[in-house]
Structures are given as structure tokens and as C-alpha cells.
Design a protein around this motif. Structure first.
Motif, PDB file in Angstrom:
ATOM      1  N   PRO A  24      20.006  20.469  49.785  1.00  0.00           N
ATOM      2  CA  PRO A  24      18.713  20.395  50.456  1.00  0.00           C
ATOM      3  C   PRO A  24      17.654  21.093  49.613  1.00  0.00           C
ATOM      4  O   PRO A  24      17.964  21.939  48.785  1.00  0.00           O
TER       5      PRO A  24
ATOM      6  N   ASP B 163      29.582  21.755  54.036  1.00  0.00           N
ATOM      7  CA  ASP B 163      28.342  21.021  54.244  1.00  0.00           C
ATOM      8  C   ASP B 163      27.179  22.004  54.152  1.00  0.00           C
ATOM      9  O   ASP B 163      27.351  23.201  54.352  1.00  0.00           O
ATOM     10  N   PHE B 164      26.026  21.465  53.846  1.00  0.00           N
ATOM     11  CA  PHE B 164      24.876  22.329  53.604  1.00  0.00           C
ATOM     12  C   PHE B 164      24.213  22.811  54.884  1.00  0.00           C
ATOM     13  O   PHE B 164      23.463  23.765  54.878  1.00  0.00           O
ATOM     14  N   THR B 165      24.486  22.113  55.980  1.00  0.00           N
ATOM     15  CA  THR B 165      23.724  22.421  57.187  1.00  0.00           C
ATOM     16  C   THR B 165      24.279  23.624  57.949  1.00  0.00           C
ATOM     17  O   THR B 165      23.626  24.132  58.846  1.00  0.00           O
ATOM     18  N   SER B 166      25.475  24.069  57.600  1.00  0.00           N
ATOM     19  CA  SER B 166      26.060  25.164  58.386  1.00  0.00           C
ATOM     20  C   SER B 166      25.442  26.516  58.038  1.00  0.00           C
ATOM     21  O   SER B 166      25.627  27.480  58.761  1.00  0.00           O
ATOM     22  N   GLU B 167      24.720  26.596  56.910  1.00  0.00           N
ATOM     23  CA  GLU B 167      24.034  27.843  56.576  1.00  0.00           C
ATOM     24  C   GLU B 167      22.593  27.487  56.183  1.00  0.00           C
ATOM     25  O   GLU B 167      22.272  26.327  55.964  1.00  0.00           O
ATOM     26  N   VAL B 168      21.745  28.485  56.098  1.00  0.00           N
ATOM     27  CA  VAL B 168      20.324  28.251  55.832  1.00  0.00           C
ATOM     28  C   VAL B 168      20.020  28.711  54.406  1.00  0.00           C
ATOM     29  O   VAL B 168      20.496  29.759  53.979  1.00  0.00           O
TER      30      VAL B 168
END
Ligand code: FES
Ligand SMILES: [Fe+2]
Length: 336
Positions: A333, A301-306
Motif C-alpha cells: 500500500p 497481508d498488508f491490511t492487518s497492520e498500519v
């Protein structure tokens, strides 16, 4: 495509992955591993074959067997298997029908671009990468030893595609620590991959005590999902060459990378030694960083890293990998 998260093995089995360099596969059968499956590959009279590694009779290792005209012969009792995995000979009882269950799993196998490729699923979901320059006689190639790293295949390709790390990780080889900013660049999405082009002020090696010269280099990245990347270097001072990195997954957390370069055949006397030496130094810089990344598995998922703008290429690549894994197109994102 149904949208559910598949197991790693299920998601990537329908793709072609390299399991050996062509030059590694000689007259003896060769052990290989792909997606937690133990394989044996061998040369037939007309091509290459890949089957499960262990004999259906008593589980002997078929890599210790021999290739005959009939197929792959086990060293324990001489049972012989054709490329479709069916047993064609049981020497202890000639003239008796061969048991129906005397069969081992067989897989698609093909030799191309100096590699042995295997697809574990009955139907490949995509063709092999298209690298026509490797088959029209216009270039020579030089392989590196296989890179056996504790890193997932997806993370490995992201390292290859990572633009912002060049000036940090590769200081002392070709990275230019003065160039920290990553200027905006475009990423093209295609049906089976992503592509981008950047210009980078690489530092050449320092010669004779002189300070290293800036070698303005154009880099064209070209990815075939899920795990094959081609990276064309067009420097101003050094030789133009193209690097191919194909990460072959052993498991969700481990891969082997088949890495080689193509170059103009006129450079045959200069390029290969220089490439192997300098590239191994560069890749060692990558390995130290990459193997220490956590989690080892490629994030789903994209939210686990910035993510920031400079990450656009690896981010678009990750979008493609997640789409394969989850069975649906996903939008990355907008980077900050
Ligand atoms: S274990 Fe292979 S022939 Fe018996
Ligand atoms: Fe790198």
C-alpha cells in the motif's frame, strides 16, 4: 510461479538458510534444525553434509555418532551413511547387500561466509547472498552468539530494517531520542531484495562524565530475500563496520539469527570486544520489543497492520516475503 499461498515450510524450503557458524562445526556431528526439520550436519573430507538426524535402522540420534572416512556412523549399531544419505555399511552382516531402504534424507549443504548453509528442497530457488568483501581478505569478522528468539524470521529482519525504532528502542545505547522524525528516504527494489540508505544522528557513549556526542552515521541497508540483511555503518566518530543478520527459520513463529560484523583488520585489537558487548546490549533492547509482538507469525497481508512513510523499507521487504509465500508479485500500500 503459480499464485497460491504455500505453507511456510514449502515456501521457504527452496532457499539457503544458515544452520551453524563454521566455528561450531568441529570433528563431531552437530544437531541443527530448519523449518521444523531435525538435521545433523558434519564435515566430510571435501566439504560439509546435512542429513536427517535420526538413523533409518532404529531411530538413534546420529548427532551422537562419529564421522569416519566412509561417512557418518551411528553409535547404536554402527551403520554408516554417506553424504547422499545412503547406508554404506551394516557391520552386523558384512558381505550381505545393504537393504535398499537403509537411507536417510540428505540435503544440499555448503560452507560460506563462516556459516554452514542448508537448502532443504531439491532445487535451490536462489543463490546465496553475494558478500564479496567477506572473501577478498579485506575485512575481519566477529560473530555474536546465536540469537535464539521467539519471533518469526520475517519479523526479525523487519526489526533490523526498522528505521523509526532507533530513537525509541535504542535510547541509552546509540539511539537519539531528540531525532523522532524519520526524514524521507528512497528504497530500491532489486530482483532478489531491497536496499536503502539513511543518515542517522546516533549518540556515542558518554565518556568521562561528558554528555554523549552526536555521531552522524550513514546506514546502508541491503537485504537478500528471504531472510538475510547486511547493514553498513559509516559513523563519523566510531569505527566503520558492517553487520550481517541472517534469520534462520525453525518454524513460522521461531527463528535463530546468525549475526556477525565485518571490520577493518587493523582494528583487530579494539573492535571485536567492543562490538560484542555493545551489540548484545542493543539487541537485548530489540529482543524485548520483538518477542512481545503479536502475531508471532509474519503477517501475510498488508491490511492487518498500519503503515506510514517511515516504514517504507520494512514494508518493501514484507512485499518480497509475501511474494515468495503467495507465489505472486504484490504491491504494497502507499503509506499514509
Ligand atoms: S539405530 Fe543406528 S545403527 Fe541401529
Ligand atoms: Fe534495533
Amino acid at each position: 510461479m503459480d499464485s497460491r499461498v504455500r505453507s511456510y515450510q514449502e515456501a521457504f524450503s527452496p532457499y539457503w538458510h544458515p544452520v551453524a557458524f563454521s566455528h561450531e562445526l568441529k570433528e563431531r556431528p552437530l544437531a541443527a534444525r530448519l523449518l521444523e526439520t531435525e538435521l545433523v550436519v558434519w564435515r566430510t573430507g571435501t566439504g560439509v553434509a546435512a542429513t536427517q538426524r535420526y538413523c533409518a535402522h532404529r531411530g538413534a540420534d546420529l548427532c551422537a555418532g562419529h564421522v569416519t572416512e566412509e561417512g557418518l556412523r551411528c553409535g547404536f549399531h554402527g551403520w554408516t551413511y554417506g553424504r547422499d544419505g545412503r547406508c554404506v555399511r551394516v557391520p552386523s552382516q558384512p558381505g550381505v547387500p545393504i537393504p535398499a531402504r537403509a537411507v536417510i534424507s540428505s540435503f544440499h549443504a555448503v560452507e560460506r561466509y563462516g556459516l554452514i548453509w542448508v537448502c532443504l528442497a531439491p532445487e535451490p530457488a536462489a543463490a546465496l547472498p553475494e558478500w564479496p568483501e567477506l572473501e577478498d581478505g579485506s575485512v575481519a569478522t566477529v560473530p555474536l552468539p546465536r540469537l535464539d528468539w521467539n519471533i518469526s524470521a520475517g519479523r526479525m529482519i523487519e526489526v533490523v530494517l526498522d528505521v523509526a525504532h532507533l530513537s525509541w528502542v535504542h535510547e541509552g545505547t546509540f539511539g537519539n531520542p531528540q531525532q523522532q522524525e524519520v526524514l524521507p528516504y528512497e528504497v530500491e527494489r532489486g530482483p532478489g531484495g531491497v536496499r536503502a540508505r539513511i543518515s542517522y544522528p546516533a549518540l556515542g557513549p558518554s565518556v568521562g562524565g561528558q554528555p554523549p556526542k552526536v555521531d552522524r552515521t550513514s546506514l546502508t541497508y541491503d537485504v537478500f530475500l528471504p531472510f538475510a540483511a547486511r547493514l553498513a555503518f559509516k559513523p563519523t566518530l566510531f569505527y566503520a563496520h558492517t553487520v550481517y543478520a541472517i534469520a534462520s527459520p525453525w518454524s513460522e513463529e521461531k527463528m535463530q539469527c546468525f549475526y556477525f560484523a565485518s571490520y577493518h583488520p587493523r582494528l583487530r585489537n579494539h573492535f571485536p570486544d567492543m562490538f560484542v558487548k555493545s551489540e548484545l546490549a542493543i539487541l537485548e533492547q530489540d529482543r524485548v520489543i520483538a518477542e512481545a509482538q503479536r502475531p508471532l507469525a509474519h503477517p501475510l497481508d498488508f491490511t492487518s497492520e498500519v503503515h506510514v512513510r517511515a516504514d517504507r523499507l520494512p514494508l518493501e521487504y514484507r512485499r518480497g516475503v509475501i511474494a515468495i509465500r503467495s507465489g505472486q508479485a504484490v504491491e504494497p500500500p502507499i503509506p499514509d
